[in-house]
Design a protein around this motif. Structure first.
Motif, PDB file in Angstrom:
ATOM      1  N   SER A   1       7.940  -1.232  -2.151  1.00 14.93           N
ATOM      2  CA  SER A   1       9.428  -0.964  -1.273  1.00 14.93           C
ATOM      3  C   SER A   1       8.967  -0.863   0.016  1.00 14.93           C
ATOM      4  CB  SER A   1       9.708   0.779  -1.541  1.00 14.93           C
ATOM      5  OG  SER A   1       8.416   1.590  -1.326  1.00 14.93           O
ATOM      6  N   TYR A   2      10.026  -0.757   0.991  1.00 14.04           N
ATOM      7  CA  TYR A   2       9.882  -0.939   2.409  1.00 14.04           C
ATOM      8  C   TYR A   2       9.186   0.101   2.690  1.00 14.04           C
ATOM      9  CZ  TYR A   2      13.220  -4.601   1.858  1.00 14.04           C
ATOM     10  OH  TYR A   2      14.171  -5.670   1.356  1.00 14.04           O
ATOM     11  N   GLY A   3       8.028  -0.204   3.676  1.00 16.84           N
ATOM     12  CA  GLY A   3       7.294   0.882   4.387  1.00 16.84           C
ATOM     13  C   GLY A   3       6.078   1.143   3.584  1.00 16.84           C
ATOM     14  N   THR A   4       5.674   0.596   2.474  1.00 17.35           N
ATOM     15  CA  THR A   4       4.586   0.410   1.910  1.00 17.35           C
ATOM     16  C   THR A   4       3.848  -0.942   1.518  1.00 17.35           C
ATOM     17  OG1 THR A   4       5.652   0.348  -0.370  1.00 17.35           O
ATOM     18  CG2 THR A   4       5.365   2.583   0.569  1.00 17.35           C
ATOM     19  N   VAL A   5       2.668  -0.944   1.246  1.00 16.47           N
ATOM     20  CA  VAL A   5       1.868  -2.347   0.878  1.00 16.47           C
ATOM     21  C   VAL A   5       1.270  -2.039  -0.463  1.00 16.47           C
ATOM     22  CG1 VAL A   5       1.740  -3.246   3.165  1.00 16.47           C
ATOM     23  CG2 VAL A   5       0.035  -1.710   2.220  1.00 16.47           C
ATOM     24  N   CYS A   6       0.850  -3.205  -1.114  1.00 13.06           N
ATOM     25  CA  CYS A   6       0.079  -2.959  -2.277  1.00 13.06           C
ATOM     26  C   CYS A   6      -1.349  -3.021  -1.748  1.00 13.06           C
ATOM     27  CB  CYS A   6       0.386  -4.238  -3.228  1.00 13.06           C
ATOM     28  SG  CYS A   6      -0.267  -4.104  -4.974  1.00 13.06           S
ATOM     29  N   ALA A   7      -1.900  -1.973  -2.184  1.00  8.77           N
ATOM     30  CA  ALA A   7      -3.461  -1.601  -1.724  1.00  8.77           C
ATOM     31  C   ALA A   7      -4.181  -0.841  -2.807  1.00  8.77           C
ATOM     32  CB  ALA A   7      -3.493  -1.033  -0.515  1.00  8.77           C
ATOM     33  N   GLY A   8      -5.636  -1.063  -2.833  1.00  8.76           N
ATOM     34  CA  GLY A   8      -6.247  -0.280  -3.658  1.00  8.76           C
ATOM     35  C   GLY A   8      -7.486  -1.000  -4.165  1.00  8.76           C
ATOM     36  N   THR A   9      -8.571  -0.662  -4.737  1.00 11.56           N
ATOM     37  CA  THR A   9      -9.585  -1.062  -5.228  1.00 11.56           C
ATOM     38  C   THR A   9      -9.477  -1.499  -6.947  1.00 11.56           C
ATOM     39  OG1 THR A   9     -10.831   1.086  -5.660  1.00 11.56           O
ATOM     40  CG2 THR A   9     -11.190   0.043  -3.657  1.00 11.56           C
ATOM     41  N   THR A  10      -9.871  -0.630  -7.701  1.00 14.99           N
ATOM     42  CA  THR A  10      -9.773  -0.797  -9.160  1.00 14.99           C
ATOM     43  C   THR A  10      -8.304  -0.861  -9.562  1.00 14.99           C
ATOM     44  OG1 THR A  10      -9.926   1.469  -9.577  1.00 14.99           O
ATOM     45  CG2 THR A  10     -11.930   0.176  -9.763  1.00 14.99           C
ATOM     46  N   THR A  11      -7.256   0.076  -9.083  1.00 17.21           N
ATOM     47  CA  THR A  11      -5.861   0.013  -9.228  1.00 17.21           C
ATOM     48  C   THR A  11      -5.074  -0.275  -8.082  1.00 17.21           C
ATOM     49  OG1 THR A  11      -6.426   1.728 -10.937  1.00 17.21           O
ATOM     50  CG2 THR A  11      -4.170   1.519 -10.255  1.00 17.21           C
ATOM     51  N   MET A  12      -4.346  -1.016  -8.004  1.00 16.36           N
ATOM     52  CA  MET A  12      -3.496  -1.362  -6.826  1.00 16.36           C
ATOM     53  C   MET A  12      -2.104  -0.562  -6.918  1.00 16.36           C
ATOM     54  SD  MET A  12      -5.241  -3.831  -5.110  1.00 16.36           S
ATOM     55  CE  MET A  12      -3.945  -4.906  -4.188  1.00 16.36           C
ATOM     56  N   VAL A  13      -1.779   0.039  -5.745  1.00 13.43           N
ATOM     57  CA  VAL A  13      -0.712   1.025  -5.989  1.00 13.43           C
ATOM     58  C   VAL A  13       0.227   0.673  -4.374  1.00 13.43           C
ATOM     59  CG1 VAL A  13      -1.349   2.674  -7.414  1.00 13.43           C
ATOM     60  CG2 VAL A  13      -1.664   3.021  -5.045  1.00 13.43           C
ATOM     61  N   CYS A  14       1.533   0.859  -4.551  1.00 18.37           N
ATOM     62  CA  CYS A  14       2.346   0.796  -3.335  1.00 18.37           C
ATOM     63  C   CYS A  14       1.800   1.968  -2.541  1.00 18.37           C
ATOM     64  CB  CYS A  14       3.739   0.689  -3.584  1.00 18.37           C
ATOM     65  SG  CYS A  14       4.340  -0.780  -4.360  1.00 18.37           S
ATOM     66  N   THR A  15       1.403   1.717  -1.353  1.00 16.48           N
ATOM     67  CA  THR A  15       0.862   2.660  -0.380  1.00 16.48           C
ATOM     68  C   THR A  15       1.449   2.596   0.991  1.00 16.48           C
ATOM     69  OG1 THR A  15      -1.339   2.476  -1.495  1.00 16.48           O
ATOM     70  CG2 THR A  15      -1.275   3.539   0.507  1.00 16.48           C
ATOM     71  N   LYS A  16       1.700   3.851   1.460  1.00 14.92           N
ATOM     72  CA  LYS A  16       2.287   3.835   2.955  1.00 14.92           C
ATOM     73  C   LYS A  16       1.330   3.301   3.948  1.00 14.92           C
ATOM     74  CE  LYS A  16       5.350   7.187   5.209  1.00 14.92           C
ATOM     75  NZ  LYS A  16       5.981   8.695   5.029  1.00 14.92           N
ATOM     76  N   ALA A  17       2.054   2.723   4.822  1.00 17.52           N
ATOM     77  CA  ALA A  17       1.222   1.995   5.947  1.00 17.52           C
ATOM     78  C   ALA A  17       0.178   3.066   6.845  1.00 17.52           C
ATOM     79  CB  ALA A  17       2.010   1.278   6.960  1.00 17.52           C
ATOM     80  N   PRO A  18      -0.839   2.818   6.960  1.00 17.75           N
ATOM     81  CA  PRO A  18      -1.586   3.811   7.598  1.00 17.75           C
ATOM     82  C   PRO A  18      -1.563   4.232   9.186  1.00 17.75           C
ATOM     83  CG  PRO A  18      -2.970   1.715   7.539  1.00 17.75           C
ATOM     84  CD  PRO A  18      -1.652   1.640   6.782  1.00 17.75           C
ATOM     85  N   LYS A  19      -1.724   5.356   9.721  1.00 19.33           N
ATOM     86  CA  LYS A  19      -1.684   5.570  11.153  1.00 19.33           C
ATOM     87  C   LYS A  19      -3.007   5.523  11.954  1.00 19.33           C
ATOM     88  CE  LYS A  19       0.431   9.332  10.293  1.00 19.33           C
ATOM     89  NZ  LYS A  19       0.336   9.492   9.011  1.00 19.33           N
ATOM     90  N   VAL A  20      -2.968   5.640  13.177  1.00 16.96           N
ATOM     91  CA  VAL A  20      -4.180   5.568  13.780  1.00 16.96           C
ATOM     92  C   VAL A  20      -4.938   6.924  13.260  1.00 16.96           C
ATOM     93  CG1 VAL A  20      -5.405   6.368  15.995  1.00 16.96           C
ATOM     94  CG2 VAL A  20      -3.353   4.799  15.918  1.00 16.96           C
ATOM     95  N   GLY A  21      -6.363   6.654  13.002  1.00 21.30           N
ATOM     96  CA  GLY A  21      -7.471   7.622  12.412  1.00 21.30           C
ATOM     97  C   GLY A  21      -7.292   7.694  10.766  1.00 21.30           C
TER      98      GLY A  21
END
Length: 335
Positions: free
Chosen positions: A193-213
């Motif tokens: 979904s918009y505002g998320t990317v597919c990320a992860g190590t063993t399990t890939m999930v749609c993850t919110k884009a990070p902020k500073v820090g």
């Protein structure tokens, strides 16, 4: 006079009118919008350097020729709307406006030639695609326009031979499915979904884009911080790119894209200019000329037409006639 009053006066002075962008002004306005966004997002420190860099590479000669001969329809008003949309585009590469081309940009420039008609580049075709001849030894080789692509299909419909509508993706069964919500399993970012990317190590999930820090993401194809103007630091957290004069680490360079991390002062500094020593890049439009076998070169201006060249990057015209005269010339416009 108020700001609004100045805007009204400005509109009365320009032929293209408020919001409209003529084809002759498109390149300049397009580069301005791109560079304004990169400055706003904190990716670069100098708009002037950005404009000089992109002006070298963006070429509008074919577009102008296509508009002049009627093979391309150009809409001033929609071009203006497109430029506005690009200028205001989010810094977050996962957002909808960064992933979906504005409709105004699609409608601003349209090819007029239909399937089977002669073309030199895709922009002349209603399909946006031109197939060149299999063999051609001339500078301009006329091809034919390809078939118009099928219309996008809705969620639940087959995408085996058609793209999915915005907000959907083509799943493993070749059926359009709604974009995957945050926290659910995915295989690639275009599914999320918009505002998320597919990320992860063993399990890939749609993850919110990070902020500073925030911790850098893993498995995003090299874009660990997703947002323009952020970069992963040595602690594996997303950090804002650094301004001129900021302390930097050459081994983990966080300087803005138009700066370098000086190995001696350990400060972010501007790129070298004409006549100064260089190791890689120079402040555009200069280029870094390094003698064979050396590690350091000199910043030099681009070559004028008629000068000997080895690459189009050497030429002020943007074209080196390699394989023939090996000189800088104006590239032939095929339209």
């Amino acid at each position: 006079m108020t700001r609004l009053g100045l805007s009204v006066l400005a509109c009365a002075l320009f032929v293209t009118g408020c919001g409209g962008v003529s084809v002759n002004d498109l390149k300049t306005k397009d580069i301005d919008a791109l560079c304004d966004r990169l400055v706003r997002c904190g990716a670069i420190s100098s708009k002037a350097v950005c404009v000089a860099a992109y002006s070298q590479f963006l070429d509008d000669k074919q577009l102008k020729a296509g508009v002049a001969n009627g093979s391309i329809k150009y809409d001033d008003g929609k071009a203006g709307d497109c430029i506005d949309a690009l200028s205001n585009e989010s810094c977050d590469a996962s957002s909808k406006d960064a992933r979906v081309q504005p409709q105004a940009c699609t409608d601003a420039i349209k090819g007029n030639r239909k399937q089977g008609e002669m073309c030199y580049f895709g922009g002349q075709c209603t399909s946006g695609s031109c197939t060149p001849p299999q063999t051609c030894t001339m500078a301009c080789c006329a091809g034919t326009c390809d078939m118009d692509p099928p219309a996008a299909v809705a969620v639940g419909q087959s995408c085996e031979a058609a793209p999915c509508v915005d907000g959907a993706y083509c799943d493993a069964t070749a059926v359009c499915a709604a974009l995957i919500p945050e926290g659910q399993a995915c295989q690639s970012s275009f599914e999320c979904s918009y505002g998320t990317v597919c990320a992860g190590t063993t399990t890939m999930v749609c993850t919110k884009a990070p902020k500073v820090g925030d911790p850098c993401l893993v498995g995003t194809g090299g874009n660990a911080c997703v947002v323009t103007g952020l970069r992963c630091d040595s602690t594996m957290h997303c950090a804002q790119l650094l301004d001129p004069g900021a302390t930097c680490d050459p081994q983990n360079n966080l300087c803005k894209q138009d700066l370098l991390c000086d190995a001696t002062s350990l400060k972010c500094t501007t790129l070298p200019t004409d006549g100064q020593p260089c190791t890689q890049a120079c402040s555009p439009p200069d280029r870094c000329v390094i003698p064979q076998g050396a590690q350091t070169g000199t910043c030099m201006p681009l070559l004028s037409n008629g000068s000997t060249c080895t690459s189009s990057d050497d030429c002020a015209s943007g074209f080196c006639d390699t394989g023939a005269t090996n000189t800088c010339i104006d590239e032939m416009v095929c339209a």
